[in-house]
Enzyme design. Structure first.
Site, PDB file in Angstrom:
ATOM      1  N   ARG A 146       0.835  -1.194   0.000  1.00  0.00           N
ATOM      2  CA  ARG A 146       0.000   0.000   0.000  1.00  0.00           C
ATOM      3  C   ARG A 146       0.879   1.258   0.000  1.00  0.00           C
ATOM      4  O   ARG A 146       2.066   1.211   0.305  1.00  0.00           O
ATOM      5  CB  ARG A 146      -0.909   0.007   1.228  1.00  0.00           C
ATOM      6  CG  ARG A 146      -2.013  -1.026   1.206  1.00  0.00           C
ATOM      7  CD  ARG A 146      -2.766  -1.089   2.519  1.00  0.00           C
ATOM      8  NE  ARG A 146      -1.945  -1.632   3.602  1.00  0.00           N
ATOM      9  CZ  ARG A 146      -2.347  -1.751   4.863  1.00  0.00           C
ATOM     10  NH1 ARG A 146      -3.557  -1.343   5.210  1.00  0.00           N
ATOM     11  NH2 ARG A 146      -1.543  -2.255   5.777  1.00  0.00           N
ATOM     12  N   LYS A 162       1.936   2.090   7.462  1.00  0.00           N
ATOM     13  CA  LYS A 162       2.306   1.281   8.626  1.00  0.00           C
ATOM     14  C   LYS A 162       3.273   2.036   9.532  1.00  0.00           C
ATOM     15  O   LYS A 162       3.880   3.030   9.153  1.00  0.00           O
ATOM     16  CB  LYS A 162       2.935  -0.043   8.186  1.00  0.00           C
ATOM     17  CG  LYS A 162       1.977  -0.950   7.425  1.00  0.00           C
ATOM     18  CD  LYS A 162       0.733  -1.301   8.234  1.00  0.00           C
ATOM     19  CE  LYS A 162       1.039  -2.208   9.404  1.00  0.00           C
ATOM     20  NZ  LYS A 162      -0.197  -2.541  10.166  1.00  0.00           N
ATOM     21  N   TYR A 182      -0.822   4.494  10.715  1.00  0.00           N
ATOM     22  CA  TYR A 182      -1.235   3.500  11.703  1.00  0.00           C
ATOM     23  C   TYR A 182      -0.026   3.214  12.592  1.00  0.00           C
ATOM     24  O   TYR A 182       0.997   2.714  12.116  1.00  0.00           O
ATOM     25  CB  TYR A 182      -1.684   2.201  11.024  1.00  0.00           C
ATOM     26  CG  TYR A 182      -3.000   2.305  10.288  1.00  0.00           C
ATOM     27  CD1 TYR A 182      -4.182   2.540  10.979  1.00  0.00           C
ATOM     28  CD2 TYR A 182      -3.062   2.149   8.906  1.00  0.00           C
ATOM     29  CE1 TYR A 182      -5.399   2.637  10.306  1.00  0.00           C
ATOM     30  CE2 TYR A 182      -4.269   2.233   8.229  1.00  0.00           C
ATOM     31  CZ  TYR A 182      -5.429   2.472   8.931  1.00  0.00           C
ATOM     32  OH  TYR A 182      -6.628   2.576   8.271  1.00  0.00           O
ATOM     33  N   HIS A 201      -0.219   1.790  16.167  1.00  0.00           N
ATOM     34  CA  HIS A 201      -0.386   0.608  17.043  1.00  0.00           C
ATOM     35  C   HIS A 201       0.715   0.556  18.098  1.00  0.00           C
ATOM     36  O   HIS A 201       1.361  -0.467  18.313  1.00  0.00           O
ATOM     37  CB  HIS A 201      -0.382  -0.681  16.206  1.00  0.00           C
ATOM     38  CG  HIS A 201      -1.507  -0.752  15.213  1.00  0.00           C
ATOM     39  ND1 HIS A 201      -2.831  -0.865  15.593  1.00  0.00           N
ATOM     40  CD2 HIS A 201      -1.504  -0.715  13.845  1.00  0.00           C
ATOM     41  CE1 HIS A 201      -3.599  -0.895  14.498  1.00  0.00           C
ATOM     42  NE2 HIS A 201      -2.821  -0.799  13.441  1.00  0.00           N
ATOM     43  N   GLU A 249      -5.526   4.955  13.862  1.00  0.00           N
ATOM     44  CA  GLU A 249      -6.455   4.032  14.534  1.00  0.00           C
ATOM     45  C   GLU A 249      -7.084   4.586  15.804  1.00  0.00           C
ATOM     46  O   GLU A 249      -8.029   3.996  16.335  1.00  0.00           O
ATOM     47  CB  GLU A 249      -5.773   2.691  14.844  1.00  0.00           C
ATOM     48  CG  GLU A 249      -4.771   2.705  15.979  1.00  0.00           C
ATOM     49  CD  GLU A 249      -3.374   3.116  15.547  1.00  0.00           C
ATOM     50  OE1 GLU A 249      -2.456   2.995  16.379  1.00  0.00           O
ATOM     51  OE2 GLU A 249      -3.202   3.543  14.383  1.00  0.00           O
ATOM     52  N   ASP A 275      -2.557  -7.077  15.117  1.00  0.00           N
ATOM     53  CA  ASP A 275      -1.876  -5.772  15.088  1.00  0.00           C
ATOM     54  C   ASP A 275      -1.758  -5.174  16.481  1.00  0.00           C
ATOM     55  O   ASP A 275      -0.841  -4.397  16.761  1.00  0.00           O
ATOM     56  CB  ASP A 275      -2.638  -4.785  14.201  1.00  0.00           C
ATOM     57  CG  ASP A 275      -2.150  -4.802  12.761  1.00  0.00           C
ATOM     58  OD1 ASP A 275      -0.945  -4.967  12.548  1.00  0.00           O
ATOM     59  OD2 ASP A 275      -2.990  -4.648  11.861  1.00  0.00           O
TER      60      ASP A 275
END
Length: 368
Positions: A15, A75, A94, A96, A118, A270
């Site tokens: 992506r 990511k 993102y 995480h 997120e 994740d």
């Protein structure tokens, strides 16, 4: 504002953080967009397409990180990127963080501003930037679950839909959020016997209504999880606590009681995963068996369909990118409560409570 889009370096991540159409919108607002050469190729988007949209294509990723005031990614940063982050730079991706102490510590040390897709949260508690990838992951969960059930992959050799005279597979979905409801849509469409579980009775009533009795809804608690799991052919775990580690709902003892060749797809990996026996896997090597139960624990499932995922992501992120770029970071945070919810770290301080709780770090309050 100078906005940089580096190529994703996480294994098998194809992506890219923005489409050429998204670049056009940023350029039309007077912003300078720089993108690493080849960043969009995995999603079928060429350097030329980005140049036509008004982006500058750079071959040196260090130059890109060095110039950009705002870094857009898909990511979380990996170890090769830790040294590129700098004080005051905005990283929008993102993150995480609750799943990685190492990344959290490096972001704190660099004093980068970390805004996580997120944890951006609207007044109704929905997560608008997690939603598009959750839709993709939910639908993929059934697709990869069906594949994992094939005998060649260690599965029980069961067809989800069954055939005339043969019962369909039992699919248990834990968590009735966006992942769960999209998994439910696909599983019902295939013809599986579907059970969906959640702690919110209102959500279960909603699902009962929209699926008109074609799924079984069950309150999620330890006793009911135990009863449903041991007879399941495929289990999808999709429980999320925004910004925090996923709750461990399925113990190793319970997994031992599942049938041989049954499958778990842990979409929550994740954030650490919902199963005691889950560990992250990759698209190259997505499954492993534990006590005869096949586990699929790929941490970036939507990257399996990068073109669809990139368009879906840009559709949701662009308005927030424009707000930060047009207003500047401080005013954007002051004006937009949802965006403030996305702030995880700033100036070497943890802001998000979920991250602080995961690592027993104190949280700070910040004013804009």
């Amino acid at each position: 504002m100078i906005i940089g889009i580096p190529k994703e370096i996480k294994r098998e991540e194809k992506r890219v953080a923005i489409t050429p159409e998204g670049v056009s919108a940023l350029v039309a607002h007077g912003h300078r967009v720089i993108i690493e050469s080849g960043a969009g190729l995995g999603s079928g988007m060429s350097n030329e397409a980005y140049q036509k949209a008004g982006a500058e294509v750079l071959g040196d990723v260090d130059d890109l990180w060095g110039e950009a005031e705002l870094i857009l990614k898909v990511k979380e940063p990996l170890d090769k990127e830790y040294g590129r982050m700098r004080e005051g730079q905005i990283l929008f991706t993102y993150l995480h963080l609750a799943a990685s102490r190492e990344l959290t510590e490096h972001m704190l040390a660099s004093k980068v501003i970390g805004v996580a897709y997120e944890t951006i949260q609207l007044f109704d508690n929905t997560l608008p930037l997690l939603a598009p990838m959750s839709e993709v992951a939910g639908r993929l969960a059934i697709q990869v679950g069906a594949w994992s059930l094939e005998a060649k992959n260690g599965g029980a050799g069961i067809l989800l839909s069954g055939v005339s005279g043969v019962a369909p597979a039992k699919v248990v979905i834990i968590g009735a959020g966006i992942v769960g409801i999209n998994a439910c849509h696909l599983a019902v469409g295939i013809g599986a016997n579907v059970v969906i579980m959640d702690i919110n009775p209102a959500r279960l009533r909603y699902i009962q209504d929209i699926f008109r009795g074609s799924v079984t809804t069950v309150m999620s608690n330890r006793a009911n999880i135990k009863d449903q799991i041991v007879t399941a052919d495929l289990v999808i775990t999709s429980v999320l606590i925004p910004g925090a580690k996923a709750p461990e709902l399925i113990s190793s003892d319970l997994i031992r009681r599942m049938g041989p060749g049954s499958v778990i797809v842990d979409v929550a990996i994740d954030q650490g995963g919902c199963c005691e026996t889950s560990r992250p896997t990759t698209h190259d090597d997505p499954i492993y068996a534990w006590e005869g139960v096949v586990h699929y624990c790929v941490g970036n499932m939507p990257s399996a369909v990068p073109r669809t995922s990139t368009y879906a992501l840009t559709n949701s992120t662009l308005q927030y990118v424009l707000e930060i770029s047009d207003k500047g970071f401080n005013r954007a945070m002051r004006d937009n409560r949802a965006l403030r919810k996305g702030l995880n770290v700033i100036d070497g301080k943890v802001i998000h409570e979920g991250v602080g709780e995961a690592f027993e770090l104190s949280c700070e309050k910040v004013r804009f």
